[in-house]
Design a protein around this motif. Structure first.
Motif, mmCIF file in Angstrom:
data_model
loop_
_atom_site.group_PDB
_atom_site.id
_atom_site.type_symbol
_atom_site.label_atom_id
_atom_site.label_comp_id
_atom_site.label_asym_id
_atom_site.label_seq_id
_atom_site.Cartn_x
_atom_site.Cartn_y
_atom_site.Cartn_z
ATOM 1 N N GLU A 159 71.365 83.826 -40.989
ATOM 2 C CA GLU A 159 71.927 82.619 -41.618
ATOM 3 C C GLU A 159 71.049 81.408 -41.325
ATOM 4 O OE1 GLU A 159 74.109 82.832 -43.740
ATOM 5 O OE2 GLU A 159 75.423 84.536 -43.309
ATOM 6 N N LEU A 160 70.533 81.308 -40.115
ATOM 7 C CA LEU A 160 69.642 80.199 -39.769
ATOM 8 C C LEU A 160 68.314 80.305 -40.519
ATOM 9 C CD1 LEU A 160 70.268 79.864 -35.913
ATOM 10 C CD2 LEU A 160 71.059 78.321 -37.724
ATOM 11 N N LEU A 161 67.855 81.535 -40.763
ATOM 12 C CA LEU A 161 66.640 81.739 -41.549
ATOM 13 C C LEU A 161 66.837 81.224 -42.967
ATOM 14 C CD1 LEU A 161 63.789 83.059 -41.905
ATOM 15 C CD2 LEU A 161 65.014 85.138 -42.605
ATOM 16 N N ALA A 199 66.876 77.434 -42.918
ATOM 17 C CA ALA A 199 65.561 76.845 -42.687
ATOM 18 C C ALA A 199 64.673 76.954 -43.922
ATOM 19 C CB ALA A 199 64.879 77.527 -41.498
ATOM 20 N N ALA A 200 64.807 78.056 -44.673
ATOM 21 C CA ALA A 200 63.973 78.277 -45.846
ATOM 22 C C ALA A 200 64.550 77.664 -47.112
ATOM 23 C CB ALA A 200 63.767 79.781 -46.055
ATOM 24 N N GLY A 201 65.807 77.222 -47.039
ATOM 25 C CA GLY A 201 66.445 76.647 -48.211
ATOM 26 C C GLY A 201 66.751 77.674 -49.281
ATOM 27 N N VAL A 202 67.121 78.895 -48.852
ATOM 28 C CA VAL A 202 67.435 79.957 -49.799
ATOM 29 C C VAL A 202 68.827 80.508 -49.491
ATOM 30 C CG1 VAL A 202 65.020 80.586 -50.068
ATOM 31 C CG2 VAL A 202 66.412 81.785 -48.365
ATOM 32 N N ARG A 203 69.316 81.341 -50.402
ATOM 33 C CA ARG A 203 70.594 82.007 -50.168
ATOM 34 C C ARG A 203 70.345 83.491 -49.966
ATOM 35 N NH1 ARG A 203 74.806 84.042 -53.539
ATOM 36 N NH2 ARG A 203 73.842 83.159 -55.431
ATOM 37 N N LEU A 204 70.753 84.007 -48.820
ATOM 38 C CA LEU A 204 70.647 85.427 -48.518
ATOM 39 C C LEU A 204 72.050 85.992 -48.371
ATOM 40 C CD1 LEU A 204 67.854 85.322 -45.761
ATOM 41 C CD2 LEU A 204 67.556 85.787 -48.209
ATOM 42 N N ASN A 205 72.303 87.126 -48.963
ATOM 43 C CA ASN A 205 73.614 87.760 -48.852
ATOM 44 C C ASN A 205 73.691 88.565 -47.565
ATOM 45 O OD1 ASN A 205 74.551 86.832 -51.388
ATOM 46 N ND2 ASN A 205 73.461 88.492 -52.425
ATOM 47 N N HIS A 206 74.727 88.309 -46.784
ATOM 48 C CA HIS A 206 74.895 89.022 -45.527
ATOM 49 C C HIS A 206 75.715 90.290 -45.732
ATOM 50 C CE1 HIS A 206 77.085 89.458 -41.475
ATOM 51 N NE2 HIS A 206 75.888 89.994 -41.360
ATOM 52 N N VAL A 207 75.193 91.404 -45.212
ATOM 53 C CA VAL A 207 75.898 92.686 -45.263
ATOM 54 C C VAL A 207 76.170 93.118 -43.826
ATOM 55 C CG1 VAL A 207 75.854 95.074 -46.071
ATOM 56 C CG2 VAL A 207 74.654 93.297 -47.370
ATOM 57 N N PRO A 208 77.394 92.923 -43.329
ATOM 58 C CA PRO A 208 77.693 93.288 -41.937
ATOM 59 C C PRO A 208 77.927 94.786 -41.775
ATOM 60 C CG PRO A 208 79.647 92.360 -42.974
ATOM 61 C CD PRO A 208 78.529 92.266 -43.994
ATOM 62 N N TYR A 209 77.392 95.330 -40.687
ATOM 63 C CA TYR A 209 77.605 96.735 -40.344
ATOM 64 C C TYR A 209 78.347 96.815 -39.010
ATOM 65 C CZ TYR A 209 74.415 98.440 -43.979
ATOM 66 O OH TYR A 209 73.823 98.757 -45.174
ATOM 67 N N ARG A 210 78.777 97.988 -38.671
ATOM 68 C CA ARG A 210 79.409 98.209 -37.367
ATOM 69 C C ARG A 210 78.354 98.726 -36.401
ATOM 70 N NH1 ARG A 210 85.540 100.623 -38.191
ATOM 71 N NH2 ARG A 210 86.347 98.851 -39.411
ATOM 72 N N GLY A 211 77.463 97.836 -36.007
ATOM 73 C CA GLY A 211 76.408 98.197 -35.077
ATOM 74 C C GLY A 211 75.045 98.233 -35.751
ATOM 75 N N SER A 212 74.007 98.183 -34.915
ATOM 76 C CA SER A 212 72.644 98.152 -35.444
ATOM 77 C C SER A 212 72.209 99.495 -36.003
ATOM 78 C CB SER A 212 71.666 97.697 -34.355
ATOM 79 O OG SER A 212 71.682 98.601 -33.258
ATOM 80 N N GLY A 213 72.722 100.599 -35.447
ATOM 81 C CA GLY A 213 72.325 101.928 -35.898
ATOM 82 C C GLY A 213 72.561 102.158 -37.383
ATOM 83 N N PRO A 214 73.785 101.944 -37.875
ATOM 84 C CA PRO A 214 74.037 102.148 -39.311
ATOM 85 C C PRO A 214 73.208 101.233 -40.204
ATOM 86 C CG PRO A 214 76.100 102.112 -38.088
ATOM 87 C CD PRO A 214 75.034 101.687 -37.124
ATOM 88 N N SER A 215 72.994 99.989 -39.781
ATOM 89 C CA SER A 215 72.189 99.070 -40.601
ATOM 90 C C SER A 215 70.736 99.539 -40.656
ATOM 91 C CB SER A 215 72.276 97.639 -40.049
ATOM 92 O OG SER A 215 71.686 97.533 -38.765
ATOM 93 N N LEU A 216 70.215 100.027 -39.545
ATOM 94 C CA LEU A 216 68.847 100.545 -39.529
ATOM 95 C C LEU A 216 68.703 101.777 -40.420
ATOM 96 C CD1 LEU A 216 67.882 100.173 -35.770
ATOM 97 C CD2 LEU A 216 66.566 99.276 -37.703
ATOM 98 N N ASN A 217 69.693 102.654 -40.373
ATOM 99 C CA ASN A 217 69.637 103.868 -41.198
ATOM 100 C C ASN A 217 69.561 103.522 -42.683
ATOM 101 O OD1 ASN A 217 69.722 105.598 -39.002
ATOM 102 N ND2 ASN A 217 71.947 105.824 -39.044
ATOM 103 N N ASP A 218 70.375 102.553 -43.106
ATOM 104 C CA ASP A 218 70.368 102.171 -44.515
ATOM 105 C C ASP A 218 69.079 101.454 -44.899
ATOM 106 O OD1 ASP A 218 72.762 103.335 -44.997
ATOM 107 O OD2 ASP A 218 73.860 101.503 -45.466
ATOM 108 N N ALA A 219 68.527 100.669 -43.966
ATOM 109 C CA ALA A 219 67.255 99.987 -44.246
ATOM 110 C C ALA A 219 66.121 100.993 -44.371
ATOM 111 C CB ALA A 219 66.953 98.971 -43.152
ATOM 112 N N ILE A 220 66.091 101.983 -43.485
ATOM 113 C CA ILE A 220 65.059 103.018 -43.539
ATOM 114 C C ILE A 220 65.151 103.801 -44.846
ATOM 115 C CG2 ILE A 220 64.306 105.202 -42.505
ATOM 116 C CD1 ILE A 220 65.188 103.999 -39.781
ATOM 117 N N GLY A 221 66.384 104.072 -45.271
ATOM 118 C CA GLY A 221 66.599 104.843 -46.492
ATOM 119 C C GLY A 221 66.426 104.041 -47.767
#
Length: 287
Positions: free
Chosen positions: A133-135, A138-160
């Motif tokens: 959100e701070l990024l 600072a950049a003056g853009v809108r980024l959509n936040h997708v919350p996960y239940r922990g870093s593991g699931p978010s990493l898996n989806d990013a890798i895939g």
């Protein structure tokens, strides 16, 4: 020591407990109390006697939760800062198949098509969420936040490739970067981080004022005598100064804190000010 299970906080608590058991000549036990984004552990310690025997290990969410949750179960005044134990940046990363070759590419896409870029985090109110959100701010853009239940699931989806971008801890993401499964875009520290010297800092992409660090700290219940807090601070800093502890902390993606109680209190106050403003600006609130 009370801490949520898993991750750097749990690992660092056990490293510290091992050292303190030897120097204090008494057993230091690490007890995991998960739940509520850290609220369960914080509330438990806040309601414990201020005798120096029950301590809390927690991270940035400590200063965010009282603003984020309508009833976090504790206030910042309920816990006395003992010492900052560790700090380190988050990593902004994506799949190697992603069109984003750099953070500049990502920000350019976000400017061209507002709201088209999403980032994943370990959950609402986590340090990685705040860093994202701070990024965007600072950049003056809108980024959509997708919350996960922990870093593991978010990493898996990013890798895939199901998730365009993930913001997570260095220690969680760098093995995937080193294996060639992920592309590191930037670290969230003000400058490049020693354990990832080839990864640029986000500030290098036209964001000179941007920086966000994750910290881990030790706290005691309110009312703990100042002499006890000072003793604990000295013992913790001595443990953190040991070369083997420094090496183990570096493997967790951070650097040792080694602050005095007053200096740590100032860090917490500024952190809370930034977090409370962000909660208000974004309209974040958890029932």
């Amino acid at each position: 020591m009370i801490v949520a299970p898993g991750g750097s906080a749990d690992s660092l608590a056990r490293i510290l407990a091992e050292r303190l058991s030897a120097t204090l000549q008494q057993t230091v036990i690490v007890e995991n109390r998960p739940g509520g984004g850290g609220n369960v552990a914080s509330t438990y310690v806040a309601q414990s006697p201020g005798d120096g025997y029950t301590l809390l290990v927690t991270a940035n969410n400590h200063t965010l939760n009282p603003a984020l949750f309508r009833n976090a179960g504790y206030t910042l005044d309920d816990l006395a800062p003992v010492a900052e134990m560790m700090r380190g940046p988050s990593l902004i990363a994506t799949s190697v198949s992603s069109p984003y070759q750099s953070l500049g590419d990502l920000l350019s896409a976000a400017r061209t098509t507002p709201g088209a870029v999403s980032f994943g985090s370990a959950g609402v109110g986590t340090p990685s969420h705040v860093a994202g959100e701070l990024l965007a701010k600072a950049a003056g853009v809108r980024l959509n936040h997708v919350p996960y239940r922990g870093s593991g699931p978010s990493l898996n989806d990013a890798i895939g490739g199901q998730l365009p971008v993930v913001i997570t801890s260095l220690v969680a993401a760098m093995p995937h970067v080193q294996s060639g499964r992920m592309r590191a875009l930037a670290v969230t520290s003000a400058e490049r981080w020693p354990s990832a010297p080839d990864v640029p800092a986000a500030a290098e992409f036209g964001l000179p004022g941007y920086a966000h660090m994750t910290w881990l700290g030790l706290f005691a219940p309110r009312g703990t005598p100042g002499t006890v807090l000072s003793k604990l601070n000295a013992e913790v800093n001595a443990a953190l100064a040991a070369p083997d502890v420094r090496r183990r902390v570096a493997l967790l993606g951070g650097d040792v804190g080694q602050t005095g109680t007053e200096e740590f209190a100032r860090i917490l106050a500024e952190d809370h000010r930034v977090n409370a403003r962000l909660v208000d600006e974004l309209g974040l609130r958890v029932e």
